[in-house]
Scaffold this motif. Sequence first.
Motif, PDB file in Angstrom:
ATOM      1  N   GLU A  91       5.595  -3.507   4.585  1.00 54.27           N
ATOM      2  CA  GLU A  91       4.185  -3.135   4.501  1.00 54.27           C
ATOM      3  C   GLU A  91       3.493  -3.328   5.853  1.00 54.27           C
ATOM      4  N   ASP A  92       3.806  -4.422   6.550  1.00 50.82           N
ATOM      5  CA  ASP A  92       3.243  -4.661   7.883  1.00 50.82           C
ATOM      6  C   ASP A  92       3.694  -3.597   8.877  1.00 50.82           C
ATOM      7  N   GLN A  93       4.982  -3.246   8.838  1.00 48.68           N
ATOM      8  CA  GLN A  93       5.493  -2.235   9.771  1.00 48.68           C
ATOM      9  C   GLN A  93       4.857  -0.878   9.513  1.00 48.68           C
ATOM     10  N   VAL A  94       4.719  -0.508   8.258  1.00 45.05           N
ATOM     11  CA  VAL A  94       4.093   0.774   7.930  1.00 45.05           C
ATOM     12  C   VAL A  94       2.634   0.781   8.388  1.00 45.05           C
ATOM     13  N   ALA A  95       1.920  -0.301   8.171  1.00 47.77           N
ATOM     14  CA  ALA A  95       0.525  -0.377   8.625  1.00 47.77           C
ATOM     15  C   ALA A  95       0.444  -0.228  10.146  1.00 47.77           C
ATOM     16  N   ALA A  96       1.334  -0.880  10.875  1.00 44.44           N
ATOM     17  CA  ALA A  96       1.336  -0.783  12.342  1.00 44.44           C
ATOM     18  C   ALA A  96       1.690   0.633  12.792  1.00 44.44           C
ATOM     19  N   LEU A  97       2.644   1.256  12.134  1.00 44.41           N
ATOM     20  CA  LEU A  97       3.015   2.628  12.482  1.00 44.41           C
ATOM     21  C   LEU A  97       1.860   3.590  12.212  1.00 44.41           C
ATOM     22  N   ARG A  98       1.229   3.447  11.071  1.00 46.35           N
ATOM     23  CA  ARG A  98       0.088   4.316  10.738  1.00 46.35           C
ATOM     24  C   ARG A  98      -1.034   4.152  11.752  1.00 46.35           C
ATOM     25  N   ALA A  99      -1.256   2.918  12.200  1.00 43.89           N
ATOM     26  CA  ALA A  99      -2.293   2.669  13.207  1.00 43.89           C
ATOM     27  C   ALA A  99      -1.989   3.417  14.499  1.00 43.89           C
ATOM     28  N   ARG A 100      -0.725   3.720  14.749  1.00 45.12           N
ATOM     29  CA  ARG A 100      -0.309   4.471  15.945  1.00 45.12           C
ATOM     30  C   ARG A 100      -0.192   5.969  15.659  1.00 45.12           C
ATOM     31  N   GLY A 101      -0.563   6.388  14.461  1.00 43.22           N
ATOM     32  CA  GLY A 101      -0.535   7.808  14.129  1.00 43.22           C
ATOM     33  C   GLY A 101       0.793   8.310  13.589  1.00 43.22           C
ATOM     34  N   VAL A 102       1.713   7.403  13.297  1.00 41.84           N
ATOM     35  CA  VAL A 102       3.001   7.794  12.716  1.00 41.84           C
ATOM     36  C   VAL A 102       2.818   7.934  11.206  1.00 41.84           C
ATOM     37  N   ARG A 103       3.284   9.045  10.668  1.00 43.02           N
ATOM     38  CA  ARG A 103       3.186   9.288   9.227  1.00 43.02           C
ATOM     39  C   ARG A 103       4.300   8.501   8.526  1.00 43.02           C
ATOM     40  N   ALA A 104       3.962   7.290   8.135  1.00 41.54           N
ATOM     41  CA  ALA A 104       4.932   6.383   7.520  1.00 41.54           C
ATOM     42  C   ALA A 104       4.424   5.941   6.153  1.00 41.54           C
ATOM     43  N   SER A 105       5.368   5.598   5.291  1.00 46.89           N
ATOM     44  CA  SER A 105       5.015   5.080   3.977  1.00 46.89           C
ATOM     45  C   SER A 105       6.133   4.179   3.491  1.00 46.89           C
ATOM     46  N   TYR A 106       5.924   3.592   2.338  1.00 43.26           N
ATOM     47  CA  TYR A 106       6.937   2.738   1.729  1.00 43.26           C
ATOM     48  C   TYR A 106       6.905   2.902   0.218  1.00 43.26           C
ATOM     49  N   VAL A 107       8.018   2.533  -0.389  1.00 42.07           N
ATOM     50  CA  VAL A 107       8.117   2.489  -1.841  1.00 42.07           C
ATOM     51  C   VAL A 107       8.818   1.186  -2.191  1.00 42.07           C
ATOM     52  N   ASN A 108       8.131   0.397  -3.000  1.00 43.99           N
ATOM     53  CA  ASN A 108       8.722  -0.860  -3.455  1.00 43.99           C
ATOM     54  C   ASN A 108       8.116  -1.235  -4.809  1.00 43.99           C
ATOM     55  N   SER A 109       8.469  -2.391  -5.307  1.00 37.33           N
ATOM     56  CA  SER A 109       8.059  -2.801  -6.647  1.00 37.33           C
ATOM     57  C   SER A 109       6.579  -3.156  -6.762  1.00 37.33           C
ATOM     58  N   THR A 110       5.846  -3.215  -5.658  1.00 40.26           N
ATOM     59  CA  THR A 110       4.419  -3.519  -5.740  1.00 40.26           C
ATOM     60  C   THR A 110       3.598  -2.310  -6.161  1.00 40.26           C
ATOM     61  N   LEU A 111       4.205  -1.141  -6.137  1.00 46.17           N
ATOM     62  CA  LEU A 111       3.492   0.095  -6.472  1.00 46.17           C
ATOM     63  C   LEU A 111       3.635   0.421  -7.953  1.00 46.17           C
ATOM     64  N   GLY A 112       2.561   0.927  -8.526  1.00 41.30           N
ATOM     65  CA  GLY A 112       2.618   1.414  -9.897  1.00 41.30           C
ATOM     66  C   GLY A 112       3.340   2.752  -9.955  1.00 41.30           C
ATOM     67  N   LYS A 113       3.691   3.162 -11.162  1.00 40.39           N
ATOM     68  CA  LYS A 113       4.448   4.407 -11.354  1.00 40.39           C
ATOM     69  C   LYS A 113       3.717   5.620 -10.767  1.00 40.39           C
ATOM     70  N   ARG A 114       2.428   5.694 -10.991  1.00 37.74           N
ATOM     71  CA  ARG A 114       1.656   6.833 -10.484  1.00 37.74           C
ATOM     72  C   ARG A 114       1.715   6.936  -8.962  1.00 37.74           C
ATOM     73  N   GLU A 115       1.524   5.785  -8.300  1.00 34.50           N
ATOM     74  CA  GLU A 115       1.553   5.767  -6.838  1.00 34.50           C
ATOM     75  C   GLU A 115       2.954   6.080  -6.321  1.00 34.50           C
ATOM     76  N   ARG A 116       3.986   5.560  -6.975  1.00 33.54           N
ATOM     77  CA  ARG A 116       5.368   5.885  -6.571  1.00 33.54           C
ATOM     78  C   ARG A 116       5.614   7.380  -6.680  1.00 33.54           C
ATOM     79  N   GLU A 117       5.202   7.972  -7.796  1.00 32.51           N
ATOM     80  CA  GLU A 117       5.402   9.414  -7.986  1.00 32.51           C
ATOM     81  C   GLU A 117       4.653  10.225  -6.934  1.00 32.51           C
TER      82      GLU A 117
END
Length: 172
Positions: A90-116
């Motif tokens: 989550e920290d790496q994705v936030a840092a990448l996004r701050a630099r304009g990199v289109r990054a995301s993550y999928v893990n168990s903290t996300l609900g089904k709707r957000e994962r989909e």
Amino acid sequence: MNQPTTPHISDPQLAATLRERFGFAGLRGEQAAIVRRVLAGGDALVVLPTGSGKSLCYQLPSLVIAAKRAEAGEPAGVGLVFSPLIALMEDQVAALRARGVRASYVNSTLGKREREKRYAALAAGEYELMYATPERMLKPDFVAALDALPGGVNLLAIDECHCISRWGHDLR
């Protein structure tokens, strides 16, 4: 922190990506050799101290590969990073996004709707880097999103591999 040791990089796409996407003029220590190896299609097992720039050794090549594919009129694909450490991803994705990199993550903290939602964006090629926990490899909806992705996976990285004790012998 160490100063860059490669102020001049011979690959113009590599130098531009490093400068424009990460804000660095050069690479430090072993980074240059690792990045060259990965860009040449080789595998790399990178064991470096915390803070030495290991993540850049897969993030940078993935973005360079995507840029070169795009220049050739091919689908860019995505850099896929498996990591068992949710807070770190989550920290790496936030840092990448701050630099304009289109990054995301999928893990168990996300609900089904957000994962989909993220799976649909992944399948549509909206991400440059996607981080996922190792158990996602076995999830049919994640695999389907990767299968639908134009250009597929352009680079696969396993981050914090030493934390994945359950994989054991199967990791190879």
